[in-house]
Scaffold this motif. Structure first.
Motif, mmCIF file in Angstrom:
data_model
loop_
_atom_site.group_PDB
_atom_site.id
_atom_site.type_symbol
_atom_site.label_atom_id
_atom_site.label_comp_id
_atom_site.label_asym_id
_atom_site.label_seq_id
_atom_site.Cartn_x
_atom_site.Cartn_y
_atom_site.Cartn_z
ATOM 1 N N CYS A 66 0.841 -1.198 0.000
ATOM 2 C CA CYS A 66 0.000 0.000 0.000
ATOM 3 C C CYS A 66 0.884 1.259 0.000
ATOM 4 O O CYS A 66 1.831 1.342 0.781
ATOM 5 C CB CYS A 66 -0.928 -0.029 1.210
ATOM 6 S SG CYS A 66 -1.821 -1.592 1.320
ATOM 7 N N PRO A 168 -13.731 4.002 -5.380
ATOM 8 C CA PRO A 168 -12.841 3.069 -6.093
ATOM 9 C C PRO A 168 -11.683 3.767 -6.794
ATOM 10 O O PRO A 168 -10.582 3.200 -6.875
ATOM 11 C CB PRO A 168 -13.759 2.386 -7.112
ATOM 12 C CG PRO A 168 -15.145 2.629 -6.638
ATOM 13 C CD PRO A 168 -15.135 3.882 -5.810
ATOM 14 N N CYS A 169 -11.908 4.993 -7.278
ATOM 15 C CA CYS A 169 -10.813 5.686 -7.990
ATOM 16 C C CYS A 169 -9.713 6.101 -7.020
ATOM 17 O O CYS A 169 -8.524 5.915 -7.296
ATOM 18 C CB CYS A 169 -11.323 6.922 -8.721
ATOM 19 S SG CYS A 169 -12.528 6.507 -9.950
ATOM 20 N N TYR A 171 -9.187 4.702 -4.145
ATOM 21 C CA TYR A 171 -8.601 3.437 -3.676
ATOM 22 C C TYR A 171 -7.482 3.014 -4.630
ATOM 23 O O TYR A 171 -6.390 2.631 -4.210
ATOM 24 C CB TYR A 171 -9.683 2.359 -3.596
ATOM 25 C CG TYR A 171 -9.242 1.097 -2.888
ATOM 26 C CD1 TYR A 171 -9.457 0.935 -1.529
ATOM 27 C CD2 TYR A 171 -8.609 0.064 -3.583
ATOM 28 C CE1 TYR A 171 -9.044 -0.216 -0.860
ATOM 29 C CE2 TYR A 171 -8.194 -1.087 -2.931
ATOM 30 C CZ TYR A 171 -8.419 -1.222 -1.575
ATOM 31 O OH TYR A 171 -8.013 -2.366 -0.912
ATOM 32 N N ARG A 172 -7.765 3.109 -5.914
ATOM 33 C CA ARG A 172 -6.795 2.708 -6.936
ATOM 34 C C ARG A 172 -5.543 3.588 -6.867
ATOM 35 O O ARG A 172 -4.429 3.131 -7.032
ATOM 36 C CB ARG A 172 -7.501 2.802 -8.300
ATOM 37 C CG ARG A 172 -6.764 2.575 -9.554
ATOM 38 C CD ARG A 172 -6.007 1.250 -9.731
ATOM 39 N NE ARG A 172 -6.757 0.031 -9.568
ATOM 40 C CZ ARG A 172 -6.532 -0.866 -8.589
ATOM 41 N NH1 ARG A 172 -5.573 -0.681 -7.699
ATOM 42 N NH2 ARG A 172 -7.246 -1.950 -8.514
ATOM 43 N N GLU A 173 -5.732 4.877 -6.568
ATOM 44 C CA GLU A 173 -4.576 5.791 -6.528
ATOM 45 C C GLU A 173 -3.633 5.533 -5.361
ATOM 46 O O GLU A 173 -2.467 5.875 -5.431
ATOM 47 C CB GLU A 173 -5.059 7.246 -6.411
ATOM 48 C CG GLU A 173 -5.790 7.675 -7.641
ATOM 49 C CD GLU A 173 -5.498 9.116 -8.025
ATOM 50 O OE1 GLU A 173 -4.678 9.771 -7.348
ATOM 51 O OE2 GLU A 173 -6.105 9.561 -9.004
ATOM 52 N N HIS A 175 -3.212 2.485 -3.933
ATOM 53 C CA HIS A 175 -2.760 1.091 -3.899
ATOM 54 C C HIS A 175 -2.199 0.697 -5.264
ATOM 55 O O HIS A 175 -2.645 1.214 -6.282
ATOM 56 C CB HIS A 175 -3.941 0.145 -3.577
ATOM 57 C CG HIS A 175 -4.515 0.344 -2.209
ATOM 58 N ND1 HIS A 175 -5.677 1.029 -1.990
ATOM 59 C CD2 HIS A 175 -4.084 -0.047 -0.999
ATOM 60 C CE1 HIS A 175 -5.940 1.046 -0.680
ATOM 61 N NE2 HIS A 175 -4.989 0.409 -0.062
ATOM 62 N N ASP A 177 -1.858 -1.316 -8.680
ATOM 63 C CA ASP A 177 -2.940 -1.814 -9.527
ATOM 64 C C ASP A 177 -2.708 -3.297 -9.824
ATOM 65 O O ASP A 177 -2.232 -3.663 -10.896
ATOM 66 C CB ASP A 177 -2.943 -0.991 -10.834
ATOM 67 C CG ASP A 177 -4.142 -1.315 -11.684
ATOM 68 O OD1 ASP A 177 -4.988 -2.118 -11.252
ATOM 69 O OD2 ASP A 177 -4.233 -0.759 -12.797
ATOM 70 N N ASN A 178 -3.007 -4.138 -8.857
ATOM 71 C CA ASN A 178 -2.873 -5.583 -9.092
ATOM 72 C C ASN A 178 -3.866 -6.351 -8.218
ATOM 73 O O ASN A 178 -4.545 -5.759 -7.377
ATOM 74 C CB ASN A 178 -1.435 -6.058 -8.853
ATOM 75 C CG ASN A 178 -0.979 -5.798 -7.433
ATOM 76 O OD1 ASN A 178 -1.763 -5.903 -6.481
ATOM 77 N ND2 ASN A 178 0.278 -5.440 -7.272
ATOM 78 N N HIS A 181 -4.347 -5.980 -4.460
ATOM 79 C CA HIS A 181 -4.862 -4.718 -3.902
ATOM 80 C C HIS A 181 -6.145 -4.336 -4.628
ATOM 81 O O HIS A 181 -6.237 -3.266 -5.219
ATOM 82 C CB HIS A 181 -3.827 -3.604 -4.056
ATOM 83 C CG HIS A 181 -2.523 -3.884 -3.390
ATOM 84 N ND1 HIS A 181 -1.543 -4.655 -3.962
ATOM 85 C CD2 HIS A 181 -2.039 -3.510 -2.174
ATOM 86 C CE1 HIS A 181 -0.500 -4.730 -3.135
ATOM 87 N NE2 HIS A 181 -0.788 -4.049 -2.043
ATOM 88 N N ASP A 182 -7.098 -5.237 -4.600
ATOM 89 C CA ASP A 182 -8.289 -5.071 -5.416
ATOM 90 C C ASP A 182 -9.470 -4.577 -4.567
ATOM 91 O O ASP A 182 -9.815 -5.187 -3.552
ATOM 92 C CB ASP A 182 -8.594 -6.445 -6.051
ATOM 93 C CG ASP A 182 -9.820 -6.399 -6.924
ATOM 94 O OD1 ASP A 182 -9.989 -5.391 -7.632
ATOM 95 O OD2 ASP A 182 -10.616 -7.355 -6.882
ATOM 96 N N TYR A 183 -10.053 -3.480 -5.000
ATOM 97 C CA TYR A 183 -11.166 -2.865 -4.260
ATOM 98 C C TYR A 183 -12.333 -3.847 -4.072
ATOM 99 O O TYR A 183 -12.894 -3.973 -2.982
ATOM 100 C CB TYR A 183 -11.627 -1.610 -5.014
ATOM 101 C CG TYR A 183 -12.786 -0.889 -4.371
ATOM 102 C CD1 TYR A 183 -12.586 -0.045 -3.282
ATOM 103 C CD2 TYR A 183 -14.091 -1.047 -4.854
ATOM 104 C CE1 TYR A 183 -13.655 0.620 -2.683
ATOM 105 C CE2 TYR A 183 -15.158 -0.385 -4.258
ATOM 106 C CZ TYR A 183 -14.933 0.443 -3.174
ATOM 107 O OH TYR A 183 -15.982 1.086 -2.585
#
Ligand code: 5AD
Length: 364
Positions: A66, A168-169, A171-173, A175, A177-178, A181-183
């Motif tokens: 993270c 979600p956006c 969250y993606r920023e 973590h 992107d794999n 680390h999936d929302y």
């Protein structure tokens, strides 16, 4: 129809995202009204009790990366540790003797059979040493359904898994992107925990780079729509050995993040009247009075750190994390006094279960 006054807004039963944005962006005078309404709601719905959970940071070994977290896998500047069974059990014994009522076992996220077996054994041993009386909360990340079930069977009854941001956006920023680390996986884990029967806690960080008030209002609605029993949320505090540190110029000042976090606590208390809300250490890291201030605006749980002293400095999620002093044995009575001084009561020997969970169960 004209918009309700701020006072009228605070008395509503239902709150839209716009209402919550208004609460979170309150000016100085309205903030005082927000805080005093939160205090009123807190006293009438969950009373003046404050419950303790002795926090034991069992390991800072983590498989995740993270972007904000000091114990992320790629941080090579951190010494890694795992407490021995003896260390964990003696900390649990301490909590038991000092009448904490319950403990939290928190650690980095590890998925392995050894880890599942280890935690299961520890949970059973803690139950044994306290004749079943110590409540056990786990905070060990995303795990399989079977693992969550085994730990529940062993005697854990609460689980903390922060959503970090419900957007979600964002969250993606924060973590990688794999698939690790999936929302969506995070959401599924929260669902699993709830369906197994845990009291479920989640939470977010407040004041992340580029985070908006609308997103934070969305977080509060997320807690409500997911019927969450317990919340722990606090200011984001940058850590220099993490990728998110590069965005530190996009941050508000620490004192602003602190105030926003208090407004989040107060607004949440007004929105979800019967849940448990923790006064988190990240508040205290910014302001030595933070713990008490959050209690005054609606928090009803404190998690004193009872990790063995030598390891406390090593479990660094963020910088400036409060360590030692306040939380040792000598200081437990000091803590109780400080809470009493603001008119609240530390309830010893009690699990302090979320009233929300109890009424959720009755409805089933
Ligand atoms: N600032 C504030 N909170 C943090 N956490 C992790 N890193 C930070 C940070 N830099 C929080 C996360 C996590 C919890 C255990 O600690 O929300 O879920």
């Amino acid at each position: 129809m004209s918009a309700p006054s701020f006072e009228q807004l605070l008395q509503q039963d239902k709150f839209s995202r716009k209402d919550l944005v208004r609460m979170l962006s309150a000016n100085e005078i309205d903030t005082l009204k927000l805080f005093s309404r939160a205090e009123e709601v807190r006293i009438s719905h969950v009373g003046k009790n404050v419950y303790l959970r002795g926090l034991i940071e069992i390991s800072n070994i983590c498989a995740k990366d993270c972007y904000y977290c000091g114990i992320r896998k790629s941080n090579k500047n951190t010494q890694r540790y795992e407490l021995s069974n003896e260390e964990i059990l003696s900390a649990a014994e301490f909590a038991h003797k000092n009448r904490f009522g319950s403990i939290v076992l928190q650690g980095g996220e590890i998925i392995s059979n050894r880890h599942t077996d280890w935690i299961e054994t520890i949970v059973r041993e803690v139950k044994k040493l306290s004749n079943g009386s110590l409540g056990i909360t786990l905070s060990l990340g995303e795990q399989s359904e079977e693992t969550y079930e085994r730990w529940f069977e062993a005697g854990a009854h609460r689980y903390l898994l922060r959503i970090e941001s419900s957007d979600p956006c964002l969250y993606r920023e924060i973590h990688p992107d794999n698939s690790l680390h999936d929302y969506q996986k995070r959401l599924q884990s929260l669902d699993l925990l709830q369906s197994i029967g845990y009291q479920v806690g989640t939470g977010v960080m407040i004041g992340l780079p580029k985070q908006t008030i609308e997103q934070l209002a969305g977080d509060l609605l997320f807690f409500q729509s997911n019927d969450i029993d317990m919340i722990g949320m606090g200011p984001y505090i940058e850590h220099k050995d993490t990728p998110l540190y590069a965005k530190k110029n996009n941050l508000s000042f620490l004192d602003e993040r602190y105030l926003l976090a208090l407004k989040m606590v107060a607004s949440l208390r007004i929105l979800m009247k019967d849940i448990n809300i923790a006064s988190v250490t990240a508040l205290q890291a910014i302001n030595p009075e933070g713990r008490e201030e959050a209690i005054k605006v609606g928090a009803n749980v404190i998690m004193p750190n009872i990790t063995p002293g030598i390891w406390r400095n090593v479990y660094k999620l963020y910088e400036n994390k409060p360590t030692i002093s306040q939380d040792d044995e000598d200081n437990l009575s000091y803590l109780i006094e400080r809470i009493a001084a603001i008119g609240y009561n530390v309830q010893l020997d009690s699990w302090g279960d979320s009233l929300h969970y109890k009424s959720r169960k009755k409805e089933d």
